[in-house]
Design an enzyme around this catalytic site. Sequence first.
Site, PDB file in Angstrom:
ATOM      1  N   LYS A 106       0.859  -1.191   0.000  1.00 57.20           N
ATOM      2  CA  LYS A 106       0.000   0.000   0.000  1.00 57.20           C
ATOM      3  C   LYS A 106       0.893   1.238   0.000  1.00 57.20           C
ATOM      4  O   LYS A 106       1.922   1.269   0.693  1.00 57.20           O
ATOM      5  CB  LYS A 106      -0.905  -0.026   1.238  1.00 57.20           C
ATOM      6  CG  LYS A 106      -1.946   1.092   1.277  1.00 57.20           C
ATOM      7  CD  LYS A 106      -2.876   0.953   2.489  1.00 57.20           C
ATOM      8  CE  LYS A 106      -3.938   2.041   2.510  1.00 57.20           C
ATOM      9  NZ  LYS A 106      -4.840   1.925   3.665  1.00 57.20           N
ATOM     10  N   SER A 133      -9.904   2.207   2.843  1.00 55.19           N
ATOM     11  CA  SER A 133      -8.962   2.905   1.990  1.00 55.19           C
ATOM     12  C   SER A 133      -7.974   2.004   1.246  1.00 55.19           C
ATOM     13  O   SER A 133      -7.354   2.452   0.281  1.00 55.19           O
ATOM     14  CB  SER A 133      -8.152   3.894   2.845  1.00 55.19           C
ATOM     15  OG  SER A 133      -7.314   3.200   3.751  1.00 55.19           O
ATOM     16  N   SER A 184     -10.326  -0.100   7.010  1.00 55.14           N
ATOM     17  CA  SER A 184      -9.686   0.084   5.704  1.00 55.14           C
ATOM     18  C   SER A 184      -9.043  -1.164   5.112  1.00 55.14           C
ATOM     19  O   SER A 184      -8.655  -1.152   3.945  1.00 55.14           O
ATOM     20  CB  SER A 184      -8.630   1.189   5.789  1.00 55.14           C
ATOM     21  OG  SER A 184      -9.242   2.447   5.684  1.00 55.14           O
TER      22      SER A 184
END
Lengths: 484, 477
Positions: free
Chosen positions: A76, A151, A175
């Site tokens: 990420k 997210s 997330s």
Amino acid sequence: MHNKTIAELINGLDAGEFSSVELTQSYLDRISSLDQHLNSFITVTSEWALEQARQADSQRAAGQAGLLNGIPLAQKDIFCTKGIKTSCGSRMLDPFISPYNATVIEKFNASGAVMLGKTNMDEFAMGSSNETSWYGPVKNPWALEAVPGGSSGGSAAAVAARLTPAATGTDTGGSIRQPASFCGVTGLKPTYGRVSRYGMIAFASSLDQAGTITRTAEDAALLLKVMAGLDLRDSTSVDKEVPDYTESLNNELDGLKIGLPREYFSEGLDDAVAKVIEDAIKEYEKMGAVVSEISLPNSKLAVPTYYIIAPSECSSNLSRMDGVRFGHRCENPRDLNDLYIRSRGEGFGPEVKRRILVGTYALSEGFYDAYYVKAQKARRLISNDFNNAFENVDVIMGPAAPSAAFNIGELTDDPITMYLSDIYTIAVNLAGLPGMSIPAGFVNNRPVGLQLIGRHFDEAKLLNIAHKFQTVTDWHAQGPGQFV
Amino acid sequence: MQWEVVIGLEIHVQLATKSKIFSGASTAYGAEPNTQACAVDMGLPGVLPVFNGEALRKSVMFGLAIDAQINERSVFDRKNYFYPDSPKAYQISQLYYPVVGKGSIDIDLEDGSTKCIGVTRAHMEEDAGKSLHEDFHGQTGIDLNRAGTPLLEIVSEPDMRSAKEAVAYMRKIHSIVRYLGVSDGNMQEGSFRCDANVSLRPKGQEEFGTRTELKNINSFRFVEKAINVEIERQMDILESGGTITQETRLYDADRNETRSMRSKEEANDYRYFPDPDLLPIVISQEEIEQIRSTLPELPDAKCKRFVTQLGLSEKDARALTSDREMADYFEQVQQSIDDAKMAANWLLGEVSARLNKNALEIKDSPVNAEALTGLLRRIKDNTISGKIAKDVFEAMWEEGGDAHSIIESKGLKQITDTSAIEAIIDEVIAANPSQVEEFKSGKDKLIGFFVGQVMKASKGKANPGQVNQILQKKLKS
């Protein structure tokens, strides 16, 4: 090759069926041909990946293979990676090349893993749909008109579409678990303090935790073993032994006590999602688990509490993005104030600004007690609910999100409904507990995740519970048609 | 109207730790800009603070030294504000739960009395970097070497009633932190800085007047001057019927005036909240007691001992103990020559005078304790007189070297040979017949004249005791 799990890929590398360079190249090829439909990567580090793969192959040849030797992963874009753009999904950090590696990155490097690239995400991890990214929305591989969740939407989409065997995510209010649910993959958010936060760009420091997005619980166990552990550079990381999470995966679930919070099955939950979750619970009953209804009476406080604490912390954490030392700086600032105002005004998107404003307000003189201090008290109540529940049950189960993936643009003008898509995940962060979302079925061909919540540092048990489900179901093995 | 001055001080003491309070970077002073700022000090995305336990130990030492409550649990808060030399845009400090609670110190007033000043609290925090406005052609340079240096902010009660009391308090705190070794107290390098809150109220009134805060006054002299001009400014306003505005003011030493920096309305809302990156700082009673056992003898105790054990006057003992290095120097000399009064007289006389003249501190004295001991030994064994010793001291100060070799090379050795002294005396008597007559006719005071003449003739080297004795004998015969 791309339909194999990490456990299977390790076997393949061990058996010499393919090299890490071949494996890495095949994923890079998939990314280059397929990610145009998804936008799941912000940066693809092809050269670096192949270099790491070559090193991994020679280490393996020398008999020095680490646990994840040669395994491609996606990170990420919230984790600082030395010499590589670390944008956090924001224009603000679009120019930021980190001079250092996050602890998580260092640990993966030490284990021999290969980084394919950095995945797309909601800006500074603030969002539930991946629509707040400066780099544009990510599409859900199961339905390209749908969001992947957020997210960690880029990570979840990339894993679902087999563009990477696994990816890291971070989870501040859901997330990892919510996008895992939306994309039909396995998401694990460990206990707060289990994985170092050093080098992971902070959103809300008391809630943020790094975790994994994989196709199976077994793969999550492999990754967590590498990521977890005390880090002297993170005062909130915990000095607690890291077990071999793979050892207990097959433990029997006979007599397992499952609690179903009635608050998680009430108003607001999509009926079809409820049905998927109920069916999943039945699978556990077949394996000998005992199900009972429990209550988490302060559940209704979770979303408002979270939306005081997280913005408060983020308003302070994001202040360092001031255009002075790194990141976006406006052109020709007239003076210091102009530099601050325009750099930040241009660098941050609307959702980030909204949260900075809310947090700044909540911490202001005269409001601090009414908002922040009160939210901390509510947080304690929420945490106590879980402690009480865990006196009687071993694991809490429920939906990961109130619905399956919604469409892109559907909720962008309705932040409150957007915030409510994390209604079942947020309390877990407030209490610092470990949680997972595992594929449990579909609603209108869009995946639905079952959430598992465990006691502090009970990741081994959660992984065991998740793995056993994956031995009797194949939801996790299904992939989006276009990408399998 | 009679006005009463009310002063409270906030003193920032740099704690003498090797590395910074939340990172491993060095705290050494004077390095090239930004060479001692690591990723944490620069506030890069993703970095986290890790607390340096040495800062806690030193803060607790200070707390114990002023008999303060030590809080077993203290918490770091974030103080949020934007400024380029504040890299995270917040300072990590302790607002709600400071490490040191209420304590007090006694200060010494000019009339010889003491006054107890309350210390409200002392808390740990990190220093900011420095903004450099010169050499950047209208732009500003940022040096983050100092960012993250550990500070202890010591907040007093509004107990002081004059600038002199404020200075005495500041000196006492300075003395204590230097004794403890928790800070080098170096004011030029910014290791010891002071803000003063000043207000006036009609004498007899309970309620405080509106205060102003004077920022960053960094020498004892400026503190006194700054407070005094601020008192005058406020008094002028109040006497002419005006009101004081609550504000922060800056002292301009060149113009000897204070200037408004920002008003209360313009003041930042710092939005303090507990720093979620740091755990509460916890210290046990056992650890506190362990630290207590390492405390050195403090100035008040040392002063008392110098009076009771060594027989020094209160004034001399106070002067010798205000600075730990001075006291150590004194004790070393005193123990070697076993004469506390002589050691005290020399230190507070010749040595202090030369230090003041050259603006040196005792640790930088060209004549160290060992060298002074050598000199004083020569007085005690009658090799030289006290007067000659002053010349030898001058030579030691200017040229270095030990007393013995200077006495030898300059031929300053005292004349103690009776026949040699008698010869000089005979010459003096022969040269001053009329004075001899006057003496013999009862003008006893003239003995001083003869002693002076003999000493002059011997270039000061004749032993004064012997001169006196032989003169008396010869003149009366």
